[in-house]
Design a protein around this motif. Structure first.
Motif, PDB file in Angstrom:
ATOM      1  N   TYR A  16     -17.268 -32.127 -21.930  1.00  0.00           N
ATOM      2  CA  TYR A  16     -17.460 -30.701 -22.185  1.00  0.00           C
ATOM      3  C   TYR A  16     -16.168 -29.987 -22.580  1.00  0.00           C
ATOM      4  N   ILE A  17     -15.058 -30.320 -21.898  1.00  0.00           N
ATOM      5  CA  ILE A  17     -13.786 -29.664 -22.182  1.00  0.00           C
ATOM      6  C   ILE A  17     -12.680 -30.715 -22.286  1.00  0.00           C
ATOM      7  N   LYS A  18     -11.595 -30.357 -22.957  1.00  0.00           N
ATOM      8  CA  LYS A  18     -10.461 -31.264 -23.101  1.00  0.00           C
ATOM      9  C   LYS A  18      -9.664 -31.302 -21.802  1.00  0.00           C
ATOM     10  N   LEU A  19      -9.455 -32.498 -21.263  1.00  0.00           N
ATOM     11  CA  LEU A  19      -8.709 -32.668 -20.018  1.00  0.00           C
ATOM     12  C   LEU A  19      -7.425 -33.454 -20.283  1.00  0.00           C
ATOM     13  N   THR A  20      -6.349 -33.040 -19.620  1.00  0.00           N
ATOM     14  CA  THR A  20      -5.067 -33.730 -19.730  1.00  0.00           C
ATOM     15  C   THR A  20      -4.629 -34.183 -18.350  1.00  0.00           C
ATOM     16  N   LYS A  21      -4.227 -35.441 -18.216  1.00  0.00           N
ATOM     17  CA  LYS A  21      -3.836 -35.967 -16.909  1.00  0.00           C
ATOM     18  C   LYS A  21      -2.452 -35.479 -16.525  1.00  0.00           C
ATOM     19  N   LYS A  22      -2.361 -34.967 -15.295  1.00  0.00           N
ATOM     20  CA  LYS A  22      -1.084 -34.547 -14.716  1.00  0.00           C
ATOM     21  C   LYS A  22      -1.049 -35.062 -13.287  1.00  0.00           C
ATOM     22  N   GLY A  23      -0.220 -36.079 -13.058  1.00  0.00           N
ATOM     23  CA  GLY A  23      -0.201 -36.693 -11.739  1.00  0.00           C
ATOM     24  C   GLY A  23      -1.494 -37.440 -11.490  1.00  0.00           C
ATOM     25  N   SER A  24      -2.102 -37.177 -10.341  1.00  0.00           N
ATOM     26  CA  SER A  24      -3.356 -37.858 -10.009  1.00  0.00           C
ATOM     27  C   SER A  24      -4.585 -37.078 -10.441  1.00  0.00           C
ATOM     28  N   SER A  25      -4.388 -35.865 -10.976  1.00  0.00           N
ATOM     29  CA  SER A  25      -5.515 -35.006 -11.382  1.00  0.00           C
ATOM     30  C   SER A  25      -5.511 -34.768 -12.887  1.00  0.00           C
ATOM     31  N   TYR A  26      -6.600 -34.180 -13.358  1.00  0.00           N
ATOM     32  CA  TYR A  26      -6.739 -33.804 -14.762  1.00  0.00           C
ATOM     33  C   TYR A  26      -6.879 -32.290 -14.849  1.00  0.00           C
ATOM     34  N   PHE A  27      -6.284 -31.692 -15.887  1.00  0.00           N
ATOM     35  CA  PHE A  27      -6.331 -30.242 -16.027  1.00  0.00           C
ATOM     36  C   PHE A  27      -6.833 -29.850 -17.407  1.00  0.00           C
ATOM     37  N   GLY A  28      -7.524 -28.700 -17.442  1.00  0.00           N
ATOM     38  CA  GLY A  28      -8.004 -28.154 -18.705  1.00  0.00           C
ATOM     39  C   GLY A  28      -8.261 -26.666 -18.549  1.00  0.00           C
ATOM     40  N   LEU A  29      -8.671 -26.025 -19.642  1.00  0.00           N
ATOM     41  CA  LEU A  29      -9.016 -24.604 -19.597  1.00  0.00           C
ATOM     42  C   LEU A  29     -10.375 -24.440 -18.919  1.00  0.00           C
ATOM     43  N   CYS A  30     -10.449 -23.535 -17.966  1.00  0.00           N
ATOM     44  CA  CYS A  30     -11.686 -23.352 -17.200  1.00  0.00           C
ATOM     45  C   CYS A  30     -12.825 -22.889 -18.103  1.00  0.00           C
ATOM     46  N   PRO A  31     -13.978 -23.544 -18.062  1.00  0.00           N
ATOM     47  CA  PRO A  31     -15.119 -23.120 -18.882  1.00  0.00           C
ATOM     48  C   PRO A  31     -15.884 -21.947 -18.276  1.00  0.00           C
ATOM     49  N   PHE A  32     -15.489 -21.516 -17.073  1.00  0.00           N
ATOM     50  CA  PHE A  32     -16.240 -20.475 -16.381  1.00  0.00           C
ATOM     51  C   PHE A  32     -15.533 -19.118 -16.382  1.00  0.00           C
ATOM     52  N   HIS A  33     -14.310 -19.061 -16.902  1.00  0.00           N
ATOM     53  CA  HIS A  33     -13.665 -17.766 -17.108  1.00  0.00           C
ATOM     54  C   HIS A  33     -12.649 -17.914 -18.227  1.00  0.00           C
ATOM     55  N   ASN A  34     -12.243 -16.807 -18.802  1.00  0.00           N
ATOM     56  CA  ASN A  34     -11.358 -16.812 -19.957  1.00  0.00           C
ATOM     57  C   ASN A  34      -9.907 -16.959 -19.498  1.00  0.00           C
ATOM     58  N   GLU A  35      -9.214 -17.994 -19.948  1.00  0.00           N
ATOM     59  CA  GLU A  35      -7.818 -18.179 -19.559  1.00  0.00           C
ATOM     60  C   GLU A  35      -7.050 -18.854 -20.684  1.00  0.00           C
ATOM     61  N   LYS A  36      -5.737 -18.649 -20.681  1.00  0.00           N
ATOM     62  CA  LYS A  36      -4.880 -19.223 -21.714  1.00  0.00           C
ATOM     63  C   LYS A  36      -4.094 -20.428 -21.199  1.00  0.00           C
ATOM     64  N   SER A  37      -3.809 -20.456 -19.898  1.00  0.00           N
ATOM     65  CA  SER A  37      -3.092 -21.578 -19.298  1.00  0.00           C
ATOM     66  C   SER A  37      -4.042 -22.362 -18.404  1.00  0.00           C
ATOM     67  N   PRO A  38      -4.074 -23.685 -18.536  1.00  0.00           N
ATOM     68  CA  PRO A  38      -5.035 -24.495 -17.763  1.00  0.00           C
ATOM     69  C   PRO A  38      -4.839 -24.367 -16.254  1.00  0.00           C
ATOM     70  N   SER A  39      -5.898 -23.979 -15.566  1.00  0.00           N
ATOM     71  CA  SER A  39      -5.867 -23.920 -14.096  1.00  0.00           C
ATOM     72  C   SER A  39      -7.064 -24.652 -13.508  1.00  0.00           C
ATOM     73  N   PHE A  40      -7.813 -25.335 -14.381  1.00  0.00           N
ATOM     74  CA  PHE A  40      -9.038 -26.039 -13.993  1.00  0.00           C
ATOM     75  C   PHE A  40      -8.687 -27.491 -13.694  1.00  0.00           C
ATOM     76  N   SER A  41      -8.794 -27.882 -12.431  1.00  0.00           N
ATOM     77  CA  SER A  41      -8.379 -29.209 -11.977  1.00  0.00           C
ATOM     78  C   SER A  41      -9.591 -30.093 -11.703  1.00  0.00           C
ATOM     79  N   VAL A  42      -9.527 -31.336 -12.158  1.00  0.00           N
ATOM     80  CA  VAL A  42     -10.593 -32.316 -11.911  1.00  0.00           C
ATOM     81  C   VAL A  42      -9.960 -33.547 -11.258  1.00  0.00           C
ATOM     82  N   SER A  43     -10.483 -33.932 -10.112  1.00  0.00           N
ATOM     83  CA  SER A  43      -9.916 -35.050  -9.355  1.00  0.00           C
ATOM     84  C   SER A  43     -10.882 -36.235  -9.309  1.00  0.00           C
TER      85      SER A  43
END
Length: 589
Positions: A24-51
């Motif tokens: 659904y969204i582009k995720l980038t790995k950072k450490g042990s988690s993945y981050f991307g732009l939150c699909p549930f609110h408007n943001e410019k810097s990724p704060s959406f974490s997927v573990s």
């Protein structure tokens, strides 16, 4: 319809959360988690974490969180059962047949037939708009500056000027009078027989959030009455629980929704690029509408007509939206009546400026109140400030109340101190039940009306966060705290699941525990536990002291509750003994 816990767990475990959300969204790995732009609110810097380890996601910006089921339900607006079916199919899992009662089968069958009828009717109306009979209707839409793409996007149509045109068409498709009457599209009259609900009207299909046609709105061509007509309440359609345009607006991913008065305003705004616009369906705004919007946004902006009726509608809607937990601002359309008229005359950029400059809803209410008083007259000005002071008492938090007092004082030239004194005076004289006090911050347990101090709830969340971040603490905590000591129902259920998971498997799978909850707010609460950071306390003694105090606070509150409820002498003696032991408790790390 339901599936066993084992089936649900298999579906969850066979759908990796990173793989799913990565579609659904582009995720980038950072450490042990993945981050991307939150699909549930408007943001410019990724704060959406997927573990992948935790099998869950969490947004540090808006607090959205959950597992694979939660994500699909939120993103696709599926029910839980629909999410299970979707993820099972994705993983190649054959779900067991679930027994359904005869009554449930009958209702499901009727609902599907009604959906088929409405879909067929929408296509028929759209076809008629392009036919010779629909020339005037098509001209009406073109005169309203709607493009052919917009007409197709919203499925606009035309109902022929004959009494039973749609009825005869649907009869030819094999539908009987009973189901056609239940659809609300046909009226049965003993004297004149069957006739269409809509005729000689431009037609607006009303869709649910899954893009299924559930009803229609029709505007008469010419001088007939009523000017606008909606489908009646049916098995599919409840106008107090649906919003026109929400099926499109929910995917806009804007940080707020815009609420308009009518179909054409929504359509004009979507055509202009404001795809987050919706409208109520010929009825006053309801709490159900507010709750529905709260699923998709935290803020709304009202774009009601600028005339007296529009102002009154806004004043009615504001407290309803507040009670649904939404922030509200009001867009000013003057000198034009509505968004459609404004955009046609001043353009898209000018309307965007009005949206950005939308007024705080309370300040809007005060400005409307001001019209009832002559502020040039000392008596009128005094009565105005007295009324404003009463309204300010509606703010529960003292900080928020003082911020509004400051804003009012600045705008109307009264000192902060004088207005604050006036507010406090009314706070003391009004009956206690009419005043919201901030004496002790609490959170209410909905099913029993129980109130808990925020400090206690913070302690319960903190301890659970400690535990899920370091399960070695379990042996230190368990002798003193059972899951029943966590009095908040959500935290209690999480604690029980965490304890059982550690005892049986020696590990915690957050995605599995989130699965125990189906309410959105509960899932966010649980996701917050698994994604909170513990403030670093380097000193070992300080850490032991903090942990001990947290355990004591939770246990003592529960013991106090038990002592208030019991009249058994032996039980009271046991509670007193346990309280005494707490005084000497020290958890060593």
């Amino acid at each position: 319809m339901f599936y066993s816990d084992d089936v649900i767990e298999e579906v969850r475990s066979r759908n990796d959360v990173v793989d799913l959300i990565g579609n659904y969204i582009k995720l980038t790995k950072k450490g042990s988690s993945y981050f991307g732009l939150c699909p549930f609110h408007n943001e410019k810097s990724p704060s959406f974490s997927v573990s992948r380890d935790k099998q869950m996601y969490y947004c540090f910006g808006c607090g959205a969180g959950g597992n694979v089921f939660t994500f699909v339900m939120e993103y696709e607006n599926y029910t839980f059962v629909e999410a299970v079916k979707y993820l099972a199919e994705r993983a190649g899992i054959s779900l067991p047949e679930v027994e359904v009662s005869e009554e449930q089968k009958r209702i499901q069958s009727q609902r599907q037939r009604l959906l088929d009828i409405h879909k067929m009717a929408a296509r028929y109306f759209y076809y008629q708009l392009k036919s010779k009979n629909g020339a005037n209707a098509l001209a009406y839409f073109k005169n309203r500056c709607l493009s052919k793409e917009t007409i197709a996007h919203f499925g606009l149509g035309f109902s022929n000027p004959y009494r039973d045109d749609l009825y005869q068409f649907l009869k030819s498709k094999g539908y009987d009078d009973g189901i056609l009457k239940a659809s609300g599209l046909v009226t049965m009259d003993e004297k004149y027989g069957a006739h269409d609900k809509f005729w000689n009207r431009v037609m607006f299909p009303i869709m649910d959030v899954n893009n299924k046609v559930i009803g229609f709105g029709g505007r008469v061509l010419g001088d007939g009455t009523p000017k606008y007509l909606n489908s009646p309440e049916t098995l599919l359609f409840d106008k107090s629980r649906n919003l026109y345009g929400l099926n499109f607006a929910r995917t806009s991913r804007q940080p707020f929704m815009i609420i308009c008065e009518g179909y054409m305003d929504v359509i004009a705004m979507h055509q202009a690029g404001f795809t987050n616009a919706v409208a109520s369906l010929g009825t006053a705004f309801t709490l159900q509408h507010g709750i529905l919007l709260k699923r998709y946004t935290e803020e709304v902006r009202l774009a009601y007509d600028s005339d007296e009726a529009g102002v009154k509608a806004a004043l009615r809607a504001i407290p309803i939206l507040r009670s649904a937990g939404l922030r509200i601002r009001v867009i000013h359309m003057n000198p034009y009546k509505d968004p459609d008229e404004f955009i046609k005359n001043l353009g898209v950029e000018a309307f965007k400026e009005r949206i950005d400059a939308a007024e705080n809803s309370f300040m809007f209410e005060v400005s409307v109140l001001e019209r009832s008083y002559n502020l040039g007259d000392p008596d009128g000005k005094t009565r105005f400030f007295n009324e404003v002071a009463k309204q300010l008492l509606n703010f529960e938090q003292e900080l928020e109340r003082n911020n509004y007092i400051e804003a009012i004082a600045r705008k109307y030239g009264i000192s902060f101190e004088n207005l604050q004194k006036l507010v406090n005076r009314y706070g003391l004289t009004l009956p206690e039940r009419e005043v919201r006090r901030e004496e002790r911050p609490v959170i209410r347990k909905e099913n029993a009306g129980t109130e808990y101090p925020e400090a206690l709830l913070a302690s319960q969340k903190l301890l659970l966060t400690w535990l899920v971040n370091d399960i070695s603490l379990f042996k230190k905590i368990k002798p003193w705290l059972g899951w029943e000591d966590f009095v908040h129902p959500v935290y209690q259920r999480v604690c029980r699941a965490v304890y059982e998971s550690i005892e049986t498997t020696g590990q915690i799978v957050p995605g599995q525990i989130i699965n125990l909850f189906q309410e959105k707010e509960e899932q966010k609460l649980v996701a917050g536990i698994f994604n909170s950071d513990i403030a670093g306390i380097d000193d070992k003694n300080a850490r032991e002291k903090a942990l001990t105090e947290t355990v004591v606070r939770i246990k003592r509150y529960h013991l106090d509750e038990l002592s208030r409820r019991t009249q058994d002498l032996a039980e009271l003696q046991k509670i007193i003994r346990m309280k005494s032991e707490l005084q000497h408790l020290h958890i060593s790390l």
